[in-house]
Write an enzyme that holds these catalytic residues in place. Structure first.
Site, PDB file in Angstrom:
ATOM      1  N   THR A 105       0.825  -1.198   0.000  1.00  0.00           N
ATOM      2  CA  THR A 105       0.000   0.000   0.000  1.00  0.00           C
ATOM      3  C   THR A 105       0.864   1.256   0.000  1.00  0.00           C
ATOM      4  OG1 THR A 105      -1.888   1.036   1.126  1.00  0.00           O
ATOM      5  CG2 THR A 105      -0.207   0.057   2.524  1.00  0.00           C
ATOM      6  N   PHE A 158      -2.239   4.658  -5.100  1.00  0.00           N
ATOM      7  CA  PHE A 158      -3.189   5.616  -4.538  1.00  0.00           C
ATOM      8  C   PHE A 158      -3.498   6.720  -5.553  1.00  0.00           C
ATOM      9  CE2 PHE A 158      -3.290   5.180   0.342  1.00  0.00           C
ATOM     10  CZ  PHE A 158      -3.340   3.800   0.237  1.00  0.00           C
TER      11      PHE A 158
END
Length: 317
Positions: A156, A178
């Site tokens: 992530t 993201f």
């Protein structure tokens, strides 16, 4: 005409970006993701109070010093939330390691093993879990070891092509670029630029990564994350997976216009062929101020929310 959410589900695996069980029941995603910020929100929902109590009681039975107690409480709460979500979805839940370990490979590996053991203690196999780790060099190195042990990872806080290449080289199961946070940085940097639709830099970043992975034959799954609007989602229709907040899923559910597939596995082009060394990775990040700033900011934010969650769990009931 089917809704755009249903059309999207036909070409992309939709993942719920929430810890809200009711939202997951409503939108019926395949997988779900959590993080310290989402767990902190979940901790304030009345329905989850029994899970908070259960996590506290479990941690107290384990004993240890005050820091061990806090760590065990928060880890157990994350696993308890994950178990409840897994009762609803057919796929996997992503559970995140403490962001404060983002620059410690050994500690990240140890916490990942601990989380997997806690799930297995509850009768949930590792094949239903993804361990979320920040895409630092140390985090990617930890993921490489964990993948070799059969623990699949979700890398992530990914903002750059450099991070994506390193993750694929390490054999990680999945990455979460993201989209919205990339857009945020560029809007602040160039407020007068048109960054909508295909000009959205977050969309462009994920498209480049997706095409490179498909052309290079990587098995790592690309899961776009952190969306600011449904147009970003439409521009990435066809991506392996997209993790979407309930409010945006609701918007897609209410729209019945045709949804065009934008990404196809056949259209990729190889951008880079050799594995990155640590030095090349760090230089690539150094040359990308957006990725450097957003990675550091994301780690700080998740760490802050982790501390807030610990403080909440440490309060007497």
């Amino acid at each position: 005409m089917a809704t755009q959410l249903d059309q999207l589900k036909a070409i992309t695996t939709v993942v719920a970006d929430t810890g809200d069980i009711e939202a997951i029941r409503t939108f019926k995603p395949v997988d779900a993701t959590t993080n310290p910020s989402l767990l902190l929100k979940a901790a304030g929902i009345a329905e989850y109070q029994p899970l908070l109590t259960s996590a506290k009681e479990w941690a107290q039975r384990q004993g240890g010093d005050s820091q061990s107690l806090l760590s065990n409480m928060t880890d157990r709460f994350a696993v308890e939330i994950g178990r409840e979500i897994l009762k609803i979805i057919p796929g996997r839940i992503s559970t995140e390691v403490d962001a404060r370990l983002s620059f410690d490979t050994t500690a990240t590996i140890n916490q990942a093993r601990k989380l997997i053991a806690m799930y297995e203690e509850l009768g949930i196999g590792r094949e239903r879990i993804l361990i979320k780790i920040a895409s630092t060099w140390e985090g990617i190195s930890a993921a490489k070891t964990l993948e070799q042990e059969g623990v699949n990872c979700n890398l992530t806080l990914l903002f750059s092509f450099t991070q994506a290449v390193a993750c694929a080289d390490a054999g990680t199961y999945l990455i979460s670029p993201f989209v919205g946070r990339i857009l945020d940085w560029h809007k602040k940097s160039t407020p007068d630029a048109d960054l909508s639709g295909p000009a959205d830099p977050g969309v462009q970043s994920v498209s480049k990564i997706y095409n490179h992975y498909k052309a290079s034959g990587y098995n790592t799954i690309v899961m776009g994350a952190s969306f600011r609007n449904i147009e970003e989602i439409r521009q990435l229709a066809g991506c392996d997976r997209l993790t979407i907040a309930p409010a945006l899923m609701q918007e897609l559910q209410q729209c019945e216009l045709p949804l065009q597939r934008m990404l196809n596995p056949e259209q990729g082009s190889i951008s880079q062929e050799t594995p990155l060394s640590e030095g090349q990775f760090r230089w690539g990040m150094n040359e990308d101020p957006m990725a450097t700033e957003k990675l550091a900011e994301g780690i700080r934010k998740f760490a802050e929310d982790q501390i807030k969650l610990e403080q909440l769990l440490s309060k007497p009931q």
